[in-house]
Design an enzyme around this catalytic site. Sequence first.
Site, PDB file in Angstrom:
ATOM      1  N   GLY A 127      77.243  65.946  50.919  1.00 33.78           N
ATOM      2  CA  GLY A 127      75.945  66.634  50.993  1.00 33.78           C
ATOM      3  C   GLY A 127      75.831  67.216  52.389  1.00 33.78           C
ATOM      4  N   GLY A 177      74.453  67.673  56.344  1.00 38.38           N
ATOM      5  CA  GLY A 177      74.115  66.747  57.428  1.00 38.38           C
ATOM      6  C   GLY A 177      72.635  66.433  57.497  1.00 38.38           C
ATOM      7  N   PRO A 178      71.786  67.487  57.536  1.00 37.88           N
ATOM      8  CA  PRO A 178      70.356  67.216  57.676  1.00 37.88           C
ATOM      9  C   PRO A 178      69.763  66.450  56.481  1.00 37.88           C
ATOM     10  CG  PRO A 178      70.856  69.483  58.295  1.00 37.88           C
ATOM     11  CD  PRO A 178      72.112  68.914  57.707  1.00 37.88           C
ATOM     12  N   CYS A 225      89.224  68.174  68.843  1.00 37.70           N
ATOM     13  CA  CYS A 225      88.436  67.561  69.914  1.00 37.70           C
ATOM     14  C   CYS A 225      89.333  67.130  71.073  1.00 37.70           C
ATOM     15  CB  CYS A 225      87.692  66.357  69.367  1.00 37.70           C
ATOM     16  SG  CYS A 225      88.796  65.244  68.490  1.00 37.70           S
ATOM     17  N   VAL A 246      71.843  64.369  53.632  1.00 36.25           N
ATOM     18  CA  VAL A 246      72.531  63.087  53.376  1.00 36.25           C
ATOM     19  C   VAL A 246      72.868  62.377  54.691  1.00 36.25           C
ATOM     20  CG1 VAL A 246      74.575  62.025  52.339  1.00 36.25           C
ATOM     21  CG2 VAL A 246      73.407  63.886  51.153  1.00 36.25           C
ATOM     22  N   GLY A 247      73.349  63.139  55.676  1.00 32.76           N
ATOM     23  CA  GLY A 247      73.692  62.521  56.968  1.00 32.76           C
ATOM     24  C   GLY A 247      72.475  61.881  57.614  1.00 32.76           C
ATOM     25  N   LYS A 264      80.062  60.223  54.181  1.00 30.62           N
ATOM     26  CA  LYS A 264      79.553  61.580  53.952  1.00 30.62           C
ATOM     27  C   LYS A 264      80.459  62.559  54.684  1.00 30.62           C
ATOM     28  CE  LYS A 264      77.335  64.651  55.973  1.00 30.62           C
ATOM     29  NZ  LYS A 264      77.980  65.884  55.523  1.00 30.62           N
ATOM     30  N   GLU A 321      82.739  73.214  74.937  1.00 38.29           N
ATOM     31  CA  GLU A 321      83.795  73.087  73.932  1.00 38.29           C
ATOM     32  C   GLU A 321      83.754  74.321  73.027  1.00 38.29           C
ATOM     33  OE1 GLU A 321      83.405  70.238  70.689  1.00 38.29           O
ATOM     34  OE2 GLU A 321      85.407  69.525  71.183  1.00 38.29           O
ATOM     35  N   GLU A 334      82.456  59.604  67.880  1.00 36.95           N
ATOM     36  CA  GLU A 334      83.635  60.324  68.382  1.00 36.95           C
ATOM     37  C   GLU A 334      83.239  61.793  68.464  1.00 36.95           C
ATOM     38  OE1 GLU A 334      86.135  58.831  69.418  1.00 36.95           O
ATOM     39  OE2 GLU A 334      86.271  56.928  68.355  1.00 36.95           O
TER      40      GLU A 334
HETATM   41  P1  NAD Z   1      79.074  68.715  63.245  1.00 32.42           P
HETATM   42  O1  NAD Z   1      78.530  67.786  64.259  1.00 32.42           O
HETATM   43  O2  NAD Z   1      78.352  69.976  62.982  1.00 32.42           O
HETATM   44  O3  NAD Z   1      79.188  68.002  61.820  1.00 32.42           O
HETATM   45  C1  NAD Z   1      79.873  66.774  61.659  1.00 32.42           C
HETATM   46  C2  NAD Z   1      79.269  66.030  60.485  1.00 32.42           C
HETATM   47  O4  NAD Z   1      77.922  65.693  60.800  1.00 32.42           O
HETATM   48  C3  NAD Z   1      79.224  66.852  59.193  1.00 32.42           C
HETATM   49  O5  NAD Z   1      79.515  66.004  58.106  1.00 32.42           O
HETATM   50  C4  NAD Z   1      77.776  67.312  59.155  1.00 32.42           C
HETATM   51  O6  NAD Z   1      77.331  67.577  57.837  1.00 32.42           O
HETATM   52  C5  NAD Z   1      77.059  66.113  59.745  1.00 32.42           C
HETATM   53  N1  NAD Z   1      75.720  66.388  60.298  1.00 32.42           N
HETATM   54  C6  NAD Z   1      75.230  67.559  60.764  1.00 32.42           C
HETATM   55  N2  NAD Z   1      73.951  67.393  61.151  1.00 32.42           N
HETATM   56  C7  NAD Z   1      73.626  66.100  60.934  1.00 32.42           C
HETATM   57  C8  NAD Z   1      72.442  65.317  61.147  1.00 32.42           C
HETATM   58  N3  NAD Z   1      71.326  65.847  61.654  1.00 32.42           N
HETATM   59  N4  NAD Z   1      72.481  64.008  60.828  1.00 32.42           N
HETATM   60  C9  NAD Z   1      73.597  63.436  60.342  1.00 32.42           C
HETATM   61  N5  NAD Z   1      74.736  64.140  60.103  1.00 32.42           N
HETATM   62  C10 NAD Z   1      74.751  65.446  60.403  1.00 32.42           C
HETATM   63  O7  NAD Z   1      80.574  68.984  63.671  1.00 32.42           O
HETATM   64  P2  NAD Z   1      81.634  69.916  62.937  1.00 32.42           P
HETATM   65  O8  NAD Z   1      81.308  71.338  63.255  1.00 32.42           O
HETATM   66  O9  NAD Z   1      81.774  69.516  61.515  1.00 32.42           O
HETATM   67  O10 NAD Z   1      82.973  69.472  63.684  1.00 32.42           O
HETATM   68  C11 NAD Z   1      83.340  69.958  64.932  1.00 32.42           C
HETATM   69  C12 NAD Z   1      82.965  69.006  66.048  1.00 32.42           C
HETATM   70  O11 NAD Z   1      83.534  67.724  65.795  1.00 32.42           O
HETATM   71  C13 NAD Z   1      83.489  69.405  67.384  1.00 32.42           C
HETATM   72  O12 NAD Z   1      82.483  69.326  68.361  1.00 32.42           O
HETATM   73  C14 NAD Z   1      84.585  68.409  67.688  1.00 32.42           C
HETATM   74  O13 NAD Z   1      84.833  68.174  69.033  1.00 32.42           O
HETATM   75  C15 NAD Z   1      84.120  67.213  66.986  1.00 32.42           C
HETATM   76  N6  NAD Z   1      85.249  66.326  66.668  1.00 32.42           N
HETATM   77  C16 NAD Z   1      85.397  65.169  67.366  1.00 32.42           C
HETATM   78  C17 NAD Z   1      86.471  64.336  67.126  1.00 32.42           C
HETATM   79  C18 NAD Z   1      86.670  63.048  67.876  1.00 32.42           C
HETATM   80  O14 NAD Z   1      87.348  62.169  67.347  1.00 32.42           O
HETATM   81  N7  NAD Z   1      86.124  62.869  69.046  1.00 32.42           N
HETATM   82  C19 NAD Z   1      87.393  64.678  66.151  1.00 32.42           C
HETATM   83  C20 NAD Z   1      87.211  65.866  65.468  1.00 32.42           C
HETATM   84  C21 NAD Z   1      86.120  66.675  65.723  1.00 32.42           C
END
Ligand code: NAD
Length: 462
Positions: free
Chosen positions: A200, A202-203, A278, A205-206, A169, A368, A244
Amino acid sequence: MRIIDRIYIDGQFVTPHGSELGDLFNPTTEQRIARVRLADAEDARAAVAAARRALPILASTSKEERIAMLRRLHDAVAARSDSLAATMAEEYGAPAYFVAASVQRAATVFLDAAETLKAFSFEQTIGRAQVTLMPLGVVAAITPWNSNCGFICGKLAAALAAGCPIVIKPSEMSALQTDAVTEALHEAGLPPGFFNIVTGTGPVVGAELSAHPDVAKVSFTGSTATGRAILRAASESFKRVTLELGGKGPSLILADADLGQAAKIAAGAGLMNSGQACVAGTRILVPRAKLDEFLPLLTAAVAAVDVGPMVSRKQWDRVQGYIRLGREEGAEILTGGEGRPEGRAHGWFVRPTVFTGVRNDMRIAREEIFGPVLSVIVYDDEEEAIAIANDTAYGLQAYVMSGNADHARAVAARLDSGRVVINGAGHEPMAPFGGFKQSGIGREFGHYGLMAHLEPKAVIRP
Ligand code: NAD
């Protein structure tokens, strides 16, 4: 207007059951460029069912067959690199150097996984036990927008190498890139269900994937807050997780560093991927005695880095908020500040901003920001520098700059960080990648990434 109205389940492009539409933007122009029809929970369940049907078939493939599949995936993605790069530039807006490196890596990650697999043994004898490393089962991958194709391909490569079918996803904000990479992956001609890609929210499909009883593991890249929600949902059925998450990496400039070189490395490490990384080194630790000499070098180095727009209006507002907060907290602006860079009337561009006079307990040093905003923190001696570097909830990637290799390694050994990069050394794709503390759980890539998709089973002879 273009509408992405297909997802990928069981080896085919299908129309989602979900009917909600999301908007897709070009961050350089702020124009809406396309819409995406979002998958729903029913689509997620159909994708998991397809992966589950594929599990016995994929799990029983030989190492050689999986290596051949990984090579085909590499070739398919490499053949489409131009169109992937164009789509990424349009939908994500990153500078050309980052787009090129990202797209190249999306292809080579399959070859890296093939190399890892070649050297890997799934069988071991321990005393009277024959230990076999078994595929965990169906993997769900949930990925962010800041290197969309790279995350999709990296997670697919590791799962496939281990013999696990996967449901991916990706971020709903990257649907054009996802569609382009899915088309490339489809060209590789893998059997149905080995990989499934459902865009889809996050809230919806995730959350469905994180709680689904037939998902054995969730591999997530994203924010620490979402990681926490996934960990909670996954705990119900004791899913394995690789998380991650975020970072607030230190760039530790030691007293014996070449300051000109250190300034360039610190600016590059802090502003990579327009600060939406990140692994960015966003806290620059400088010896007090060198500060006056260092700051003009850093200002020049920051001006020389190509910084693209933020991915969205929301992200732009968030970064502006942190620049305001830094001033309110009493830090001083060395370069940058609120608003758009000069000459930019449109686009979610931020002025690359460096704060000085930052204390490590300020929010700009602890949270961050995920934008081109850096904090310079001074230290008096090396013990204090190491203490400041480690005084963070995160621990993903740190940077050490020194004129002496042994000195750099000795300091690196004392940093609580999943990776430490010395004097601007590049990425090592086979080394484990992942965080200490709230930067996550588990490791990706190479041997460790493959192990994270396997379960040891011991059969003991009399
Ligand atoms: P996010 O956590 O908002 O979203 C990441 C993914 O999670 C998206 O696909 C989103 O749709 C999904 N998601 C959101 N809510 C969810 C839920 N309740 N259940 C399941 N899935 C859900 O992050 P973002 O804004 O897309 O990305 C930025 C963040 O990602 C930053 O905090 C960054 O540090 C982190 N990041 C980490 C790494 C790493 O390898 N450590 C790499 C890149 C980005």
